[in-house]
Design a protein around this motif. Structure first.
Motif, PDB file in Angstrom:
ATOM      1  N   UNK B  40       0.822  -1.202   0.000  1.00  0.00           N
ATOM      2  CA  UNK B  40       0.000   0.000   0.000  1.00  0.00           C
ATOM      3  C   UNK B  40       0.854   1.250   0.000  1.00  0.00           C
ATOM      4  N   UNK B  41       1.971   1.183  -0.693  1.00  0.00           N
ATOM      5  CA  UNK B  41       2.954   2.258  -0.652  1.00  0.00           C
ATOM      6  C   UNK B  41       3.641   2.308  -2.002  1.00  0.00           C
ATOM      7  N   UNK B  42       3.922   3.508  -2.492  1.00  0.00           N
ATOM      8  CA  UNK B  42       4.568   3.611  -3.794  1.00  0.00           C
ATOM      9  C   UNK B  42       6.093   3.630  -3.677  1.00  0.00           C
ATOM     10  N   UNK B  43       6.573   3.656  -2.437  1.00  0.00           N
ATOM     11  CA  UNK B  43       8.024   3.709  -2.214  1.00  0.00           C
ATOM     12  C   UNK B  43       8.479   2.380  -1.609  1.00  0.00           C
ATOM     13  N   UNK B  44       9.605   1.894  -2.037  1.00  0.00           N
ATOM     14  CA  UNK B  44      10.148   0.671  -1.418  1.00  0.00           C
ATOM     15  C   UNK B  44      11.669   0.708  -1.413  1.00  0.00           C
ATOM     16  N   UNK B  45      12.242  -0.131  -0.559  1.00  0.00           N
ATOM     17  CA  UNK B  45      13.701  -0.259  -0.520  1.00  0.00           C
ATOM     18  C   UNK B  45      14.077  -1.428  -1.429  1.00  0.00           C
ATOM     19  N   UNK B  46      15.087  -1.223  -2.267  1.00  0.00           N
ATOM     20  CA  UNK B  46      15.626  -2.326  -3.072  1.00  0.00           C
ATOM     21  C   UNK B  46      17.038  -2.598  -2.561  1.00  0.00           C
ATOM     22  N   UNK B  47      17.281  -3.837  -2.170  1.00  0.00           N
ATOM     23  CA  UNK B  47      18.584  -4.174  -1.578  1.00  0.00           C
ATOM     24  C   UNK B  47      19.162  -5.415  -2.254  1.00  0.00           C
ATOM     25  N   UNK B  48      20.320  -5.237  -2.891  1.00  0.00           N
ATOM     26  CA  UNK B  48      21.016  -6.396  -3.452  1.00  0.00           C
ATOM     27  C   UNK B  48      21.438  -7.302  -2.307  1.00  0.00           C
ATOM     28  N   UNK B  49      21.325  -8.608  -2.520  1.00  0.00           N
ATOM     29  CA  UNK B  49      21.740  -9.555  -1.493  1.00  0.00           C
ATOM     30  C   UNK B  49      23.176  -9.975  -1.773  1.00  0.00           C
ATOM     31  N   UNK B  50      24.042  -9.793  -0.780  1.00  0.00           N
ATOM     32  CA  UNK B  50      25.460 -10.125  -0.963  1.00  0.00           C
ATOM     33  C   UNK B  50      26.031 -10.603   0.354  1.00  0.00           C
ATOM     34  N   UNK B  51      27.080 -11.413   0.269  1.00  0.00           N
ATOM     35  CA  UNK B  51      27.689 -11.936   1.488  1.00  0.00           C
ATOM     36  C   UNK B  51      28.848 -11.066   1.958  1.00  0.00           C
ATOM     37  N   UNK B  52      29.219 -10.059   1.147  1.00  0.00           N
ATOM     38  CA  UNK B  52      30.252  -9.118   1.582  1.00  0.00           C
ATOM     39  C   UNK B  52      29.583  -7.815   1.956  1.00  0.00           C
ATOM     40  N   UNK B  53      30.231  -7.065   2.863  1.00  0.00           N
ATOM     41  CA  UNK B  53      29.675  -5.792   3.302  1.00  0.00           C
ATOM     42  C   UNK B  53      29.867  -4.703   2.255  1.00  0.00           C
ATOM     43  N   UNK B  54      29.529  -3.480   2.625  1.00  0.00           N
ATOM     44  CA  UNK B  54      29.745  -2.330   1.748  1.00  0.00           C
ATOM     45  C   UNK B  54      28.737  -2.202   0.625  1.00  0.00           C
ATOM     46  N   UNK B  55      27.532  -2.777   0.815  1.00  0.00           N
ATOM     47  CA  UNK B  55      26.524  -2.693  -0.246  1.00  0.00           C
ATOM     48  C   UNK B  55      26.068  -1.263  -0.477  1.00  0.00           C
TER      49      UNK B  55
END
Lengths: 288, 380
Positions: B40-55
């Motif tokens: 119910x929201x037009x905004x979302x977070x997109x997060x690449x999935x990775x096993x190393x930090x610094x995304x």
């Protein structure tokens, strides 16, 4: 003298009837270890390798007055076997088994601390006092009685170092393989203190690895409490830096550091560090 | 130490009643709109999935509109992040933030206890917080035998500034998190940030979970997660399936050894003599012939200039090592020079087996290492 183990130590082998248990119990007996009993649940009353087998540690301890036990049992049953040994009143517990879940080891460790049991391992080669007795899997024929104490986080690398010493005519007082797991029984510092007190030991060799902070803590102890000469080797000088983990460990204990950093810390504490295992006898020679 | 993807950690959180934002996994771009409707929201977070930090710094986390989500996901799928292409993206409900906290529980090696760390200065680099404001990181040790109950975390919750309903939520979250660490054999659960929303919900906005590989046999679902496949290269994974610990390096000589310490020292020694290891390979304690055979099979497929087999056998037996080498050299084409060093349990048998097949073995590792380096460098 020597530390932890001598020819009078009475030892029970837990898992004596298994493949590994049989092989290494035989080698312990041939070396002269007083193996007084084996334990395999369901096989009580039998004799194996000339030693009586009991169903439980409690029975075995009662019948043989053993004070030490060694575990050759698959990882998923090690927790129970270790608690059984502790409950039976064992004073020296050596866990050879590799792959024990860390939570299980942490629980075993809490129990040994409460009961003042000396635990070596898990995932370790055990301990040998050359010419007297061995518990575990260190090949006896590479050792020789003498005045060098060895404490190591590694297994096979320890053999390497023992053999180099023996070939160069430096015998050993006691060699302790602490094991490679993140949580383990005794560490460098306990052994350093015992070697310091042991009249037979004149030189101490410390074999470390990358990861953890045991070497740094050992360096601190050597600075203040150890008067005997200490020699150090750290494996993993070419290892690539580990993958990024969480931050909790670094906040509490600081960074564990590369092999080079550990070598530097050992050197600063007055420990003679070497780049290859075969340099250790040479450095001892220089020191005498 | 084997880590999980953030999304896998959050799935575990959900199963253990630790509140997380709504999320969904994407390896492509279908059904984004459905997810937006669900939010119910037009905004979302997109997060690449990775096993190393610094995304975040790599631009792999972004707040997007539904209309932009597809383009963004397509732009990051396949992008390299520290040696691995991104092949999984998480879309997540955006959170309104009143305050951010840091919360973790780890099985602490030094004390062999569970250690809870918490701070109300979350959402930033916690190591920096620890340096600047050491008094604002709270530590609490718990026995491994603890049976976690909410009352145990009331003091901690108050120190963090929670009160009334948020205090109860916090102590419940903490209890569930602790139980989850015990039940699932986790060595670390880190939440940074744990978020307090303006409507007084406490939600885990991130997850960092480290599992214990030794417990795989009793945590089969976790052991089979995508992250546990992806944390290895294909070759490392293949070796792992045979119980061999293999790490790809970038040198010229392949090594096979037994015991992590000796395998590392073997790598070090090649470098000491002026060459370099192309891998770390530890067959583990008590390796049989088939593991040795498999190790040589793996090396036979590598672009290397030589092979150094270095064993000081304790629980392993030299006759098994020798038989494995002979079997492998009959089955696979090993085109590069090989030097073998073999001592320890049953070494007389092992050496005899090798000699019967026309192979000499060294007894000491330094001359053996020197020899393979000479052979690789074109000496004789």
């Amino acid at each position: 003298m020597a530390i932890i183990l001598d020819k009078n130590t009475r030892v029970i082998v837990q898992g004596i009837t298994g493949k590994q248990g049989t092989f290494h119990a035989r080698s312990m007996i041939e070396y002269g270890t007083k193996v007084v009993a084996g334990v395999t649940p369901g096989k009580g009353g039998q004799e194996h390798l000339g030693v009586p087998v009991y169903d439980s540690m409690k029975e075995a301890v009662k019948e043989t007055q053993a004070t030490a036990s060694v575990i050759f049992i698959p990882a998923r049953f090690t927790y129970s076997a270790a608690l059984e040994a502790i409950d039976a009143g064992i004073e020296l517990l050596t866990v050879i088994t590799e792959g024990v879940p860390i939570k299980d080891t942490a629980k075993i460790k809490q129990r040994v601390q409460e009961e003042n049991v000396i635990m070596i391992g898990p995932n370790c080669p055990g301990i040998i006092t050359p010419g007297e007795s061995k518990i575990g899997i260190i090949p006896g024929e590479i050792c020789k009685q003498g005045n060098v104490g060895i404490v190591s986080r590694s297994g096979t690398l320890t053999y390497e170092i023992i053999q180099n010493l023996t070939i160069n005519d430096f015998g050993q007082s006691t060699c302790v393989g602490l094991g490679g797991d993140p949580i383990k029984g005794i560490g460098f510092n306990e052994c350093l203190k015992w070697f310091e007190e042991d009249p037979q030991t004149e030189h101490i060799v410390l074999v470390g690895e990358i990861g953890g902070t045991g070497e740094q803590e050992a360096a601190d102890l050597v600075k203040t409490e150890i008067s005997k000469p200490v020699y150090g080797f750290i494996a993993g000088q070419t290892a690539p830096p580990g993958k990024q983990m969480g931050h909790a460990g670094a906040i509490v204990h600081g960074k564990s550091g590369t092999a080079q950093e550990k070598m530097r810390i050992l050197s600063e504490a007055g420990i003679t560090t070497v780049k290859t295992p075969n340099e250790i006898p040479l450095k001892i020679k220089e020191n005498i | 130490m084997p880590m999980l993807y953030e999304i896998e950690g959050k799935q575990l959180f959900k199963e253990n009643r630790i509140p997380v934002p709504k999320f969904k996994a994407y390896d492509g771009v279908s059904s984004i709109k459905t997810f937006a409707e669900e939010l119910g929201n037009d905004i979302m977070m997109a997060k690449a999935q990775a096993l190393s930090g610094g995304r975040g710094k790599a631009g792999l986390i972004k707040k997007v509109k539904t209309s932009e989500a597809e383009d963004y996901i397509q732009s990051i799928l396949g992008r390299d992040h520290r040696g691995k292409p991104v092949d999984l993206v998480m879309l997540e409900e955006p959170m309104e933030i009143e305050n951010e906290y840091y919360l973790s529980i780890m099985l602490d090696n030094a004390s062999s206890k569970y250690l809870v760390l918490a701070s109300s200065r979350g959402g930033v680099d916690i190591e920096e917080v620890a340096e600047k404001y050491p008094d604002e990181i709270y530590k609490d040790y718990f026995s491994v035998f603890s049976e976690p109950q909410p009352y145990m975390f009331i003091d901690l919750g108050k120190k963090l500034g929670f009160e009334a309903r948020t205090l109860t939520s916090f102590t419940n979250i903490m209890t569930n998190m602790f139980k989850m660490a015990q039940k699932r054999d986790l060595t670390l659960i880190e939440i940074n940030p744990l978020i307090l929303t303006p409507d007084k919900q406490i939600i885990a906005a991130d997850s960092k979970v480290v599992i214990d590989g030794n417990a795989d046999y009793r945590q089969l679902d976790i052991a089979n997660l995508k992250s546990q496949r992806d944390r290895h290269t294909d070759l490392e994974f293949e070796a792992d399936q045979s119980g061999i610990s293999y790490v790809q390096l970038d040198g010229e000589i392949g090594i096979i050894s037994g015991g992590a310490g000796l395998a590392m020292a073997t790598c070090d020694l090649l470098e000491f003599y002026g060459s370099s290891p192309s891998n770390f390979l530890d067959v583990g304690g008590g390796a049989d012939e088939t593991k040795i055979e498999k190790s040589l099979e793996i090396l036979s497929r590598q672009n290397i200039k030589g092979i150094f087999v270095n064993f000081f056998a304790g629980i392993t037996r030299c006759d098994d090592v020798a038989n494995g080498i002979i079997n492998a050299s009959k089955k696979y084409e090993i085109k590069v020079p090989m030097v073998i060093r073999l001592v320890g349990t049953n070494d007389d048998l092992g050496i005899q087996i090798l000699e019967e097949n026309g192979i000499n073995a060294y007894g000491k590792m330094e001359p053996a290492a020197k020899r393979i380096v000479e052979l690789v460098k074109g000496g004789n």
